[in-house]
Design an enzyme around this catalytic site. Structure first.
Site, mmCIF file in Angstrom:
data_model
loop_
_atom_site.group_PDB
_atom_site.id
_atom_site.type_symbol
_atom_site.label_atom_id
_atom_site.label_comp_id
_atom_site.label_asym_id
_atom_site.label_seq_id
_atom_site.Cartn_x
_atom_site.Cartn_y
_atom_site.Cartn_z
ATOM 1 N N SER A 81 -10.226 4.498 -2.058
ATOM 2 C CA SER A 81 -10.813 4.613 -3.394
ATOM 3 C C SER A 81 -12.124 5.369 -3.319
ATOM 4 C CB SER A 81 -11.078 3.220 -3.972
ATOM 5 O OG SER A 81 -11.919 3.345 -5.099
ATOM 6 N N HIS A 91 -7.329 7.294 -4.456
ATOM 7 C CA HIS A 91 -7.403 6.407 -5.620
ATOM 8 C C HIS A 91 -8.667 6.749 -6.411
ATOM 9 C CE1 HIS A 91 -6.546 2.553 -7.677
ATOM 10 N NE2 HIS A 91 -7.853 2.361 -7.677
ATOM 11 N N ASP A 139 -10.924 5.849 -9.604
ATOM 12 C CA ASP A 139 -11.213 4.791 -10.573
ATOM 13 C C ASP A 139 -11.938 5.364 -11.787
ATOM 14 O OD1 ASP A 139 -10.239 2.330 -9.337
ATOM 15 O OD2 ASP A 139 -11.711 2.773 -7.767
ATOM 16 N N MET A 159 -13.586 4.541 -15.269
ATOM 17 C CA MET A 159 -14.142 3.394 -16.011
ATOM 18 C C MET A 159 -14.942 3.907 -17.200
ATOM 19 S SD MET A 159 -15.509 1.004 -12.925
ATOM 20 C CE MET A 159 -14.636 0.842 -11.359
ATOM 21 N N HIS A 169 -6.544 5.325 -11.595
ATOM 22 C CA HIS A 169 -6.554 3.952 -12.103
ATOM 23 C C HIS A 169 -7.485 3.917 -13.316
ATOM 24 C CE1 HIS A 169 -7.886 -0.500 -11.186
ATOM 25 N NE2 HIS A 169 -7.210 -0.397 -12.311
ATOM 26 N N MET A 194 -9.384 2.252 -16.003
ATOM 27 C CA MET A 194 -9.955 0.985 -16.498
ATOM 28 C C MET A 194 -10.693 1.313 -17.787
ATOM 29 S SD MET A 194 -11.100 -0.459 -12.812
ATOM 30 C CE MET A 194 -10.959 1.184 -12.118
ATOM 31 N N MET A 224 -4.544 -6.548 -9.516
ATOM 32 C CA MET A 224 -5.966 -6.530 -9.151
ATOM 33 C C MET A 224 -6.286 -7.792 -8.358
ATOM 34 S SD MET A 224 -7.254 -3.717 -10.199
ATOM 35 C CE MET A 224 -8.929 -4.111 -9.668
ATOM 36 N N ASP A 258 -5.471 -3.932 -5.185
ATOM 37 C CA ASP A 258 -6.739 -3.204 -5.317
ATOM 38 C C ASP A 258 -7.874 -4.205 -5.496
ATOM 39 O OD1 ASP A 258 -8.773 -1.403 -5.893
ATOM 40 O OD2 ASP A 258 -7.965 -0.821 -7.856
HETATM 41 C C1 DX5 Z 1 -12.484 -1.949 -8.694
HETATM 42 C C2 DX5 Z 1 -11.705 -0.704 -8.414
HETATM 43 C C3 DX5 Z 1 -11.341 -0.563 -7.001
HETATM 44 C C4 DX5 Z 1 -12.503 -0.461 -6.039
HETATM 45 C C5 DX5 Z 1 -12.114 -1.220 -4.827
HETATM 46 O O1 DX5 Z 1 -12.507 -2.216 -10.038
HETATM 47 O O2 DX5 Z 1 -10.513 -0.671 -9.174
HETATM 48 O O3 DX5 Z 1 -10.442 0.519 -6.793
HETATM 49 O O4 DX5 Z 1 -12.838 0.834 -5.662
HETATM 50 O O5 DX5 Z 1 -13.195 -1.268 -3.965
HETATM 51 P P1 DX5 Z 1 -13.202 -2.240 -2.699
HETATM 52 O O6 DX5 Z 1 -12.058 -1.830 -1.829
HETATM 53 O O7 DX5 Z 1 -14.522 -1.998 -2.084
HETATM 54 O O8 DX5 Z 1 -13.029 -3.634 -3.226
HETATM 55 ZN ZN ZN Z 2 -9.000 0.855 -8.614
#
Ligand code: DX5
Ligand code: ZN
Length: 228
Positions: A8, A31, A33, A35, A64, A66, A135, A173
């Site tokens: 990620s 990956h 993220d 947000m 991903h 969010m 999650m 994740d």
């Molecule tokens: C959290 C993200 C993850 C995050 C995971 O909301 O969706 O993808 O990057 O990070 P680690 O592996 O450090 O928990």
């Molecule tokens: Zn993620």
């Protein structure tokens, strides 16, 4: 299917994303993220960054989302070059229509469940998906502690996948690291997102290799995988 490791980039240096993508040469997917500061209390990046990153790396992007209103935004991430797009079911107005639209545009369609969202109500939807994301932390931040209480949900999801004979990938994740990945694989996960465990390591590519070896070792011994 062999275990897949998806670093990620949330834990990478955002000013050097192209280099950070290259720093994990053994990765199956990157990956990404997304947000929006509404669905989760954090803000990261959007379509223009995904577009640039897709041009800068040969590793396929696993986006991903969010975000609120994924029905409106998710198709744009396919157009931006994401090979897999994950929306949260809690935010989607019409998850079946959205999954079909993502697939029709040429990407893999995936749906994510927050820790408090059960999988059972979505059993009939699973054939519409290429991947289900469970999650294992509350979404929003990297570096959080893995929620062990999600392991039964991973197990139950794997049972549903077997029961229906689906080709569905099961992604985890949040808090996935050398100390938790084997439990995830044993429970039935086959796609592993790791942020801090990869980008926080001295050598991110070594960390990917080590995580993959652990995941494959645990999968080989897992009861769910013995007929594969
Ligand atoms: C959290 C993200 C993850 C995050 C995971 O909301 O969706 O993808 O990057 O990070 P680690 O592996 O450090 O928990
Ligand atoms: Zn993620």
């Amino acid at each position: 299917m062999a275990a897949q490791i998806n670093p990620s980039i949330l834990s990478a240096d955002f000013a050097r994303l192209a280099d950070e993508a290259k720093a994990v040469d053994g990765a199956d997917w990157l990956h990404v993220d997304v947000m929006d500061n509404h669905f989760v209390p954090n803000l990261t990046l959007g379509v223009p960054v995904v577009e640039s990153l897709a041009r800068a790396t040969d590793t396929p992007l696993d986006c991903h989302l969010m975000i609120e209103a994924p029905d409106r935004w998710a198709p744009q991430y396919v157009e931006a070059g994401a090979a897999s797009v994950t929306f949260h079911v809690e935010a989607a107005a019409a998850p079946v229509r959205l999954a079909r639209e993502i697939r029709a545009k040429g990407a893999r369609a995936a749906m994510a469940l927050r820790p408090a969202t059960p999988v059972e109500p979505y059993e009939d939807l699973l054939p519409e998906l290429d991947m289900l994301l469970i999650m294992t932390v509350e979404p929003g931040f990297g570096g959080q502690a893995f929620l062990d209480i999600m392991l039964p949900k991973i197990r139950r999801t794997r049972e549903l996948i077997s029961k229906h004979g689906l080709e569905l990938w099961l992604q985890v994740d949040g808090g996935v690291s050398e100390s938790t990945i084997e439990r995830c694989a044993d429970a039935g996960a086959d796609v592993f997102v790791a942020g801090s465990a990869v980008y926080g390591a001295e050598d991110p590519s070594d960390a990917v290799r080590a995580l993959r070896a652990q995941a494959e070792g645990a999968t080989a011994k897992a009861s769910w995988a013995c007929d594969h």
